[in-house]
Design an enzyme around this catalytic site. Sequence first.
Site, PDB file in Angstrom:
ATOM      1  N   LYS A   1      10.460   9.017   4.787  1.00  0.00           N
ATOM      2  CA  LYS A   1       9.567   9.997   4.188  1.00  0.00           C
ATOM      3  C   LYS A   1      10.107  11.422   4.360  1.00  0.00           C
ATOM      4  O   LYS A   1      10.182  12.197   3.396  1.00  0.00           O
ATOM      5  CB  LYS A   1       8.164   9.904   4.815  1.00  0.00           C
ATOM      6  CG  LYS A   1       7.141  10.813   4.146  1.00  0.00           C
ATOM      7  CD  LYS A   1       5.942  11.070   5.023  1.00  0.00           C
ATOM      8  CE  LYS A   1       6.181  12.206   5.976  1.00  0.00           C
ATOM      9  NZ  LYS A   1       4.992  12.653   6.715  1.00  0.00           N
TER      10      LYS A   1
ATOM     11  N   ASP B   1       3.472   9.591   1.988  1.00  0.00           N
ATOM     12  CA  ASP B   1       2.689   9.835   3.196  1.00  0.00           C
ATOM     13  C   ASP B   1       1.342   9.129   3.043  1.00  0.00           C
ATOM     14  O   ASP B   1       1.138   8.360   2.105  1.00  0.00           O
ATOM     15  CB  ASP B   1       2.532  11.343   3.447  1.00  0.00           C
ATOM     16  CG  ASP B   1       1.624  12.022   2.434  1.00  0.00           C
ATOM     17  OD1 ASP B   1       1.184  11.371   1.454  1.00  0.00           O
ATOM     18  OD2 ASP B   1       1.331  13.223   2.608  1.00  0.00           O
TER      19      ASP B   1
END
Length: 214
Positions: A126, A144
């Site tokens: 991420k 996320d």
Amino acid sequence: MDVQKLLNHEETTKVIEAMGKIFPEAKAELNHRSPFELLIAVILSAQTTDVGVNKATPGLFEAYPTPEAMMNADLEDLEEKIKTIGLYRNKAKFIKNTSKKLVEDFDGKVPDNKKDLQTLPGVGRKTANVVLSVAFDEPAIAVDTHVERVAKKFNIVEEEASVIQVENTLMEKLPKDLWSVAHHRLIFFGRYQCPARKHDHEECIALVKKNIEK
């Protein structure tokens, strides 16, 4: 758009474009002036709000503006400067060790590819995707909690999909030029319109549908 069934490519694109009409200002909210500052801010943002990170980073970056400076920082002082954010002790070690690796392995520069970024302490998929997208304008989707939750709420991805499956499905269903902005639009929609706490999700669906029809 029938959110009772899995959305196809065209429907998914329309949903993301509608969210863009609702939040035209959607962009990264972590304050930064360089790829290095962005990288450090994203590492610090894990399980913490962007607002909280933005309060801590001005003093941190003033004291340690470069990887060299942060690499040589006293660990206790790093902890002191970021102690208002969650998991600050672990994060202090991450940013010190990441800075050391940047200096020793990458000539003090933030790598512009996912493979090298993910060798840095505290950097997962991420974080790497956020840095690639925001700092280097590379098409990427960082998943996320907001992105995952909203993508599932709108039946863009299967409810049981893993984070990597969410990322891959969004990349498959959206044109490449929408990848990076889709990430920000989904975050803004999840943060400011469709929160994790209990709310009337039918209103969220109705708002998106209304903006699809515009």
